[in-house]
Scaffold this active site. Structure first.
Site, short mmCIF file in Angstrom:
data_model
loop_
_atom_site.label_atom_id
_atom_site.label_comp_id
_atom_site.label_asym_id
_atom_site.label_seq_id
_atom_site.Cartn_x
_atom_site.Cartn_y
_atom_site.Cartn_z
CB CYS A 170 -0.97 -0.07 1.20
SG CYS A 170 -2.15 -1.55 1.08
CG HIS A 310 -1.73 4.20 5.38
ND1 HIS A 310 -1.82 4.35 3.87
CD2 HIS A 310 -1.98 3.40 6.02
CE1 HIS A 310 -1.97 2.96 3.73
NE2 HIS A 310 -2.15 2.55 4.96
CD GLU A 321 -1.51 7.68 9.39
OE1 GLU A 321 -1.14 8.41 8.65
OE2 GLU A 321 -2.36 7.04 9.07
CE LYS A 344 -5.74 4.59 2.45
NZ LYS A 344 -4.66 5.83 2.80
CG HIS A 349 -6.53 0.94 1.61
ND1 HIS A 349 -5.60 1.69 0.89
CD2 HIS A 349 -5.71 0.29 2.37
CE1 HIS A 349 -4.25 1.66 1.24
NE2 HIS A 349 -4.50 0.51 2.10
CG PHE A 408 0.00 -5.91 4.13
CD1 PHE A 408 -0.49 -5.21 5.52
CD2 PHE A 408 -0.86 -6.77 3.51
CE1 PHE A 408 -1.86 -5.40 5.71
CE2 PHE A 408 -2.21 -7.01 3.91
CZ PHE A 408 -2.64 -6.18 5.00
#
Length: 422
Positions: A170, A310, A321, A344, A349, A408
């Site tokens: 991502c 994010h 975050e 998002k 996403h 990831f």
């Protein structure tokens, strides 16, 4: 002996934006939708939902690749390539960049994707099971591998400079933009078509994330399912689309009379080195990526006015975050003077395409001096303590803005943009 001249990094500016996502199929349409709080999420139309525990996503609705690509050619490409071409077309027109025989070797392409042609892989696997090897299309491989989005865009525009693709989950398109920024800085190109694309709303794509328990299961209320930092958030919503920026060396852009939208001033990367899918405690890897971007930009944290986070609407990720942002920006963040939002909440996403989409949105926030909202916040998680621009846009002075992407494998990327002024 003649002394060596010091290496001077070249300045890099943004001159064009192209966006495609569930909220809109052009950058102006996306921006208008974000300010209106319009959700791109609805029940999935792309495939039969029988047996699927998650039945919704943020699909690009009524997308017709034949508006951009001849039918014969479109059939050879995965949907992620269609999105990349559409967004690149818009970005190139917006920038007014014309690639000629004289400049073609100085214009490159860097387009990332986390997954690539899932739709092609699934289709051709079904063909193989039904009829063996002879039923596999000769366009299976070139229609699905990740670098073919960049490849097709380079062919389309005769961009003969550096041609690359990043596949870092991502963070893919944030890394593509950052790496394109560095390619121009060091003099390997004068302009780059950069960003990312993704089309993973397929039975295996949605099914795989559902198997990980990563997705929201609010099947009865998809429009309000993605709720970053809300105490009742329960997972992310898969989106699709592309985000492309045109980056140019400052003097190259000026020489052709380009309208400059923003300057790219910072890029930071880091690895969590912690867990396959989970973030390091206190968002320590995110913290280092943001600090690295600030160091490259040579600015203090108090210069940043807006963060496009994010934040995907996962219980742990959003909180970590938020903690990392608080640790980087200190009292200014704690006192709600720093604006932080997650678009998002409307777009879903885009996985490997998220950073490209959100970089474009971040530049548009600076151009319009408006922070887009985080939708669907009903009650903020007590562990999340920042100003998340809840439910409606906020006009603000935005001179510097930061865009975060995390993926990831613990891969992190942060980009910093500066409002353009001569």
């Amino acid at each position: 002996m003649q002394s060596q001249q010091p290496y001077v990094q070249r300045r890099v500016v943004v001159t064009g934006i192209g966006l495609v996502c569930g909220v809109g199929k052009t950058a102006p349409e996306v921006w208008e939708g974000l300010l209106a709080g319009r959700s791109g999420m609805a029940e999935i139309k792309a495939f039969d939902l029988t047996g699927h525990p998650v039945r919704f996503a943020a699909e690009v609705k009524d997308f017709d690749p034949l508006l951009f690509i001849e039918k014969k050619e479109a059939r050879k490409m995965g949907r992620f390539i269609h999105f990349a071409i559409a967004a690149s077309d818009e970005a190139m027109k917006h920038a007014g960049l014309v690639i000629t025989a004289e400049n073609s070797e100085r214009v490159g392409v860097h387009i990332g994707s986390g997954i690539g042609g899932f739709d092609v892989i699934e289709r051709e696997h079904s063909n193989f099971l039904a009829g063996g090897q002879r039923k596999i299309s000769p366009f299976f491989i070139p229609g699905s591998i990740i670098n073919l989005a960049a490849g097709h865009v380079s062919i389309r525009f005769n961009a003969r400079g550096p041609n690359e693709a990043t596949a870092t989950a991502c963070t893919s398109s944030a890394h593509s933009i950052g790496d394109a920024f560095r390619i121009i800085q060091r003099g390997d190109a004068d302009a780059m078509i950069a960003g990312g694309t993704e089309a993973a709303i397929t039975p295996m794509g949605v099914g795989g994330f559902a198997a990980m328990k990563a997705l929201s299961t609010r099947n009865e209320d998809p429009e309000h399912a993605c709720r970053p930092w809300d105490k009742d958030r329960d997972g992310f919503v898969v989106g699709e689309g592309a985000g492309i920026l045109i980056l140019e060396e400052l003097e190259f852009a000026k020489a052709r009379g380009a309208k400059i939208l923003a300057e790219v001033v910072g890029y930071g990367m880091s690895a969590d080195a912690f867990h396959m899918t989970g973030m390091a405690p206190e968002g320590e890897g995110c913290f280092r990526a943001m600090n690295a971007a600030l160091k490259v930009a040579a600015i203090s944290p108090d210069k940043i006015d807006y963060v496009n986070a994010h934040a995907t609407s996962t219980p742990l990720g959003d909180a970590l975050e938020s903690q990392a942002i608080e640790n980087v920006f200190g009292e200014r963040a704690k006192n709600h003077k720093l604006l932080v939002s997650s678009t998002k909440s409307m777009t879903g996403h885009l996985l490997g395409g998220a950073g490209g989409l959100e970089a474009g949105i971040t530049v548009m926030a600076m151009l319009n001096q408006i922070a887009p909202p985080t939708m669907n916040i009903e009650e903020v998680d007590p562990a999340c303590r920042l100003n998340y621009v809840p439910n409606k846009p906020q006009a603000a002075k935005i001179d510097y803005a930061l865009s975060n992407s995390f993926g990831f494998g613990g891969t992190n990327g942060s980009l910093i943009f500066k409002r353009w002024a001569e």
